[in-house]
Design a protein around this motif. Structure first.
Motif, PDB file in Angstrom:
ATOM      1  N   GLY A   1      19.229  -6.009  -1.387  1.00  0.00           N
ATOM      2  CA  GLY A   1      19.112  -7.450  -2.189  1.00  0.00           C
ATOM      3  C   GLY A   1      17.549  -7.275  -2.234  1.00  0.00           C
ATOM      4  N   LYS A   2      16.867  -7.038  -1.205  1.00  0.00           N
ATOM      5  CA  LYS A   2      15.353  -7.100  -0.908  1.00  0.00           C
ATOM      6  C   LYS A   2      14.865  -5.889  -2.140  1.00  0.00           C
ATOM      7  N   GLN A   3      15.631  -4.810  -2.091  1.00  0.00           N
ATOM      8  CA  GLN A   3      15.201  -3.641  -2.952  1.00  0.00           C
ATOM      9  C   GLN A   3      15.337  -4.057  -4.360  1.00  0.00           C
ATOM     10  N   LYS A   4      16.305  -4.860  -4.783  1.00  0.00           N
ATOM     11  CA  LYS A   4      17.029  -5.197  -6.161  1.00  0.00           C
ATOM     12  C   LYS A   4      15.812  -6.226  -6.383  1.00  0.00           C
ATOM     13  N   ALA A   5      15.326  -7.069  -5.774  1.00  0.00           N
ATOM     14  CA  ALA A   5      14.388  -8.253  -5.841  1.00  0.00           C
ATOM     15  C   ALA A   5      13.174  -7.441  -6.225  1.00  0.00           C
ATOM     16  N   LEU A   6      12.637  -6.641  -5.359  1.00  0.00           N
ATOM     17  CA  LEU A   6      11.126  -5.898  -5.570  1.00  0.00           C
ATOM     18  C   LEU A   6      11.252  -5.177  -6.931  1.00  0.00           C
ATOM     19  N   SER A   7      12.486  -4.718  -7.272  1.00  0.00           N
ATOM     20  CA  SER A   7      12.496  -4.011  -8.587  1.00  0.00           C
ATOM     21  C   SER A   7      12.270  -4.811  -9.772  1.00  0.00           C
ATOM     22  N   TYR A   8      12.962  -6.021  -9.637  1.00  0.00           N
ATOM     23  CA  TYR A   8      12.504  -7.029 -10.720  1.00  0.00           C
ATOM     24  C   TYR A   8      11.189  -7.533 -10.449  1.00  0.00           C
ATOM     25  N   ARG A   9      10.724  -7.644  -9.393  1.00  0.00           N
ATOM     26  CA  ARG A   9       9.028  -8.178  -9.366  1.00  0.00           C
ATOM     27  C   ARG A   9       8.195  -7.089  -9.722  1.00  0.00           C
ATOM     28  N   ILE A  10       8.371  -5.837  -9.696  1.00  0.00           N
ATOM     29  CA  ILE A  10       7.557  -4.699 -10.130  1.00  0.00           C
ATOM     30  C   ILE A  10       7.987  -4.654 -11.618  1.00  0.00           C
ATOM     31  N   ALA A  11       9.027  -4.836 -12.065  1.00  0.00           N
ATOM     32  CA  ALA A  11       9.382  -4.810 -13.595  1.00  0.00           C
ATOM     33  C   ALA A  11       8.486  -5.967 -14.538  1.00  0.00           C
ATOM     34  N   ASP A  12       8.298  -6.991 -13.676  1.00  0.00           N
ATOM     35  CA  ASP A  12       7.675  -7.997 -14.020  1.00  0.00           C
ATOM     36  C   ASP A  12       6.102  -8.210 -14.137  1.00  0.00           C
ATOM     37  N   MET A  13       5.673  -7.265 -13.335  1.00  0.00           N
ATOM     38  CA  MET A  13       4.396  -7.317 -12.947  1.00  0.00           C
ATOM     39  C   MET A  13       3.214  -7.011 -14.060  1.00  0.00           C
ATOM     40  N   VAL A  14       2.305  -7.758 -14.301  1.00  0.00           N
ATOM     41  CA  VAL A  14       1.132  -7.469 -15.054  1.00  0.00           C
ATOM     42  C   VAL A  14      -0.150  -7.466 -14.732  1.00  0.00           C
ATOM     43  N   PHE A  15      -1.135  -6.971 -15.064  1.00  0.00           N
ATOM     44  CA  PHE A  15      -2.687  -7.051 -14.725  1.00  0.00           C
ATOM     45  C   PHE A  15      -3.127  -8.215 -15.500  1.00  0.00           C
TER      46      PHE A  15
ATOM     47  N   ALA B   1       2.476   1.432  -5.385  1.00  0.00           N
ATOM     48  CA  ALA B   1       2.491   2.983  -4.810  1.00  0.00           C
ATOM     49  C   ALA B   1       3.635   2.901  -3.351  1.00  0.00           C
ATOM     50  N   GLU B   2       3.701   1.676  -2.621  1.00  0.00           N
ATOM     51  CA  GLU B   2       4.639   1.653  -1.630  1.00  0.00           C
ATOM     52  C   GLU B   2       6.192   1.811  -2.550  1.00  0.00           C
ATOM     53  N   PHE B   3       6.169   0.910  -3.227  1.00  0.00           N
ATOM     54  CA  PHE B   3       7.395   0.526  -3.889  1.00  0.00           C
ATOM     55  C   PHE B   3       8.063   2.080  -4.306  1.00  0.00           C
ATOM     56  N   PHE B   4       7.237   2.899  -4.963  1.00  0.00           N
ATOM     57  CA  PHE B   4       7.393   4.178  -5.205  1.00  0.00           C
ATOM     58  C   PHE B   4       7.721   5.169  -4.154  1.00  0.00           C
ATOM     59  N   GLY B   5       7.185   4.811  -2.940  1.00  0.00           N
ATOM     60  CA  GLY B   5       7.231   5.757  -1.771  1.00  0.00           C
ATOM     61  C   GLY B   5       6.041   6.800  -1.904  1.00  0.00           C
ATOM     62  N   VAL B   6       5.004   6.559  -2.588  1.00  0.00           N
ATOM     63  CA  VAL B   6       3.724   7.265  -2.459  1.00  0.00           C
ATOM     64  C   VAL B   6       2.546   6.781  -2.051  1.00  0.00           C
ATOM     65  N   GLY B   7       2.803   5.739  -1.218  1.00  0.00           N
ATOM     66  CA  GLY B   7       1.521   5.230  -0.981  1.00  0.00           C
ATOM     67  C   GLY B   7       0.338   5.943  -0.210  1.00  0.00           C
TER      68      GLY B   7
END
Length: 176
Positions: free
Chosen positions: A73-87, A146-152
């Motif tokens: 669930g944490k991974q799924k929530a993080l994927s939603y968070r990253i999809a909605d991220m804006v600068f 970067a951490e989300f994609f495992g390349v930090g």
């Protein structure tokens, strides 16, 4: 996805707001949000779906129910968070460039491609294949991506005052 994201951030809020008064305020806010019968039904249907998908687990103790995110669930929530991220483009620029550079090995190609795609979607300007620029502070967001994609460990963040392609960047960011 809003419930998963709320649960992801809610864990930290729970510890910070552990006083009875704070809990009472949060309960009132939830009741205010779920005013109609339809809203309450939708909430419970969503919670049942999340439980079936094993994104959340319930624990009952002393007539209280605790809803907790599972690792999935944490991974799924993080994927939603990253999809909605804006600068954001701030009204005042500090005249410093944020340069994001990376050298990610071929064995982690998926992570590298995902990072590059996300940088493009966020509006960063690509100076070289693995070098991107943004005019405002974004270190926390870059670290998260970067951490989300495992390349930090392959991603480097720099703040520079001068860059040879400044006129090009000012034009690309519509700052001139």
């Amino acid at each position: 996805n809003n419930i998963l994201t709320a649960l992801l951030t809610g864990g930290a809020v729970y510890f910070a707001l552990s006083s009875p008064r704070a809990v009472s305020v949060i309960q009132k806010m939830i009741k205010r949000e779920l005013k109609t019968r339809r809203d309450r039904q939708q909430f419970f249907w969503t919670m049942a779906y999340l439980r079936r998908k094993k994104y959340v687990r319930y624990q009952e103790k002393d007539d209280k129910v605790t809803i907790e995110l599972t690792e999935e669930g944490k991974q799924k929530a993080l994927s939603y968070r990253i999809a909605d991220m804006v600068f954001t483009m701030l009204p005042a620029w500090d005249k410093k460039w944020r340069v994001i550079a990376f050298d990610i090995p071929e064995v982690q190609r998926k992570g590298r491609d995902a990072l590059r795609d996300k940088m493009k979607k966020l509006g960063c300007v690509q100076l070289q294949k693995s070098m991107w620029v943004w005019p405002y502070e974004c270190k926390d967001e870059i670290d998260f991506i970067a951490e989300f994609f495992g390349v930090g460990k392959y991603v480097h963040y720099m703040v520079v005052e001068s860059i040879t392609s400044e006129k090009y960047l000012l034009h690309k960011f519509k700052m001139i």
